[in-house]
Design a protein around this motif. Structure first.
Motif: not given
Length: 239
Positions: A34-38, A82-83, A88-92
């Motif tokens: 998350l911190r390194t997401t553009p 973003t990855p 998170w979308a896959r498990i939410a």
């Protein structure tokens, strides 16, 4: 002065209990991603609590959150691709996003001032209050004993729409998120309610916190399933 971000987002995901192991894996792997997401200036993945006690036993293992400070609204618009977001979308089973603009902020989080130096002002419409603190280990017991009266008072506060605890993994629920119908309701609780005023008065003498932050935001949008937040109003258009 530190620049005020154009946009802060709070993503909140609801998962099933059977997805908890995968959520814990995400909490281990995704903070750095998350911190390194553009476009991300500051980002934190957070566990949550139910909001009934704001203590360690209050943890809600079915709800997780990401608080993200963006360089621009354009950068934030690409978050779903973003990855981190895809994982998170896959498990939410449900998700919601709040779009926020900082109004006031004091204190630090991990040694930085993530929301800059907002100019202040009250504005109209819903506001979100964020508190975050890193407890001193030797003062934690007295802090948790002081929490229940404040939590009970918050539950009954007029104008409260949302409340829950937040904390950085793996341990501790070190903050609160609350959404209020308008700034006046937040001010009335924060500075005029006796239980909360008593806690504020004790803070300097008890020295509970090694680091603390309080910020207030205008809520510019709520997108998705508000039940993930426990939104208190039945009117989905009351925004």
């Amino acid at each position: 002065m530190t620049a005020v971000p154009e946009l802060v987002t709070l993503h909140v995901w609801r998962v099933t209990r059977t997805a908890l192991p995968r959520a814990l894996v995400r909490m281990a792997l995704d903070p750095r991603r998350l911190r390194t997401t553009p476009g991300v200036r500051f980002g934190k993945l957070l566990g949550t609590g139910t909001g009934t006690g704001f203590g360690p036993s209050d943890a809600d293992p079915t709800r997780w959150a990401a608080l993200t400070v963006w360089d621009s609204a354009g950068a934030a618009a690409g978050f779903d691709d973003t990855p981190v977001a895809r994982s998170w979308a896959r498990i939410a089973r449900a998700t919601v996003r709040l779009d926020l603009r900082p109004v006031t902020s004091r204190g630090e989080w991990s040694g930085v001032r993530p929301f800059g130096d907002p100019p202040g002002g009250r504005g109209d419409g819903p506001v979100l209050a964020l508190t975050r603190a890193r407890l001193r280990a030797r003062r934690a017991a007295t802090f948790w004993r002081a929490v229940p009266p404040v939590a009970a008072a918050l539950h009954q506060a007029p104008g409260l729409l949302v409340r829950f605890g937040v904390g950085e993994a793996p341990l501790g629920w070190q903050g609160t998120v609350s959404v209020w119908r308008d700034p006046a309701d937040l001010v009335d609780f924060a500075y005029r309610h006796p239980e909360h005023r008593a806690a504020i008065t004790r803070t300097p003498t008890e020295r509970w916190y090694a680091e603390e932050l309080f910020a207030r935001f205008e809520v510019h949008g709520v997108h998705g399933d508000r039940t993930v937040l426990g939104w208190a109003t039945d009117d989905p258009d009351r925004q």
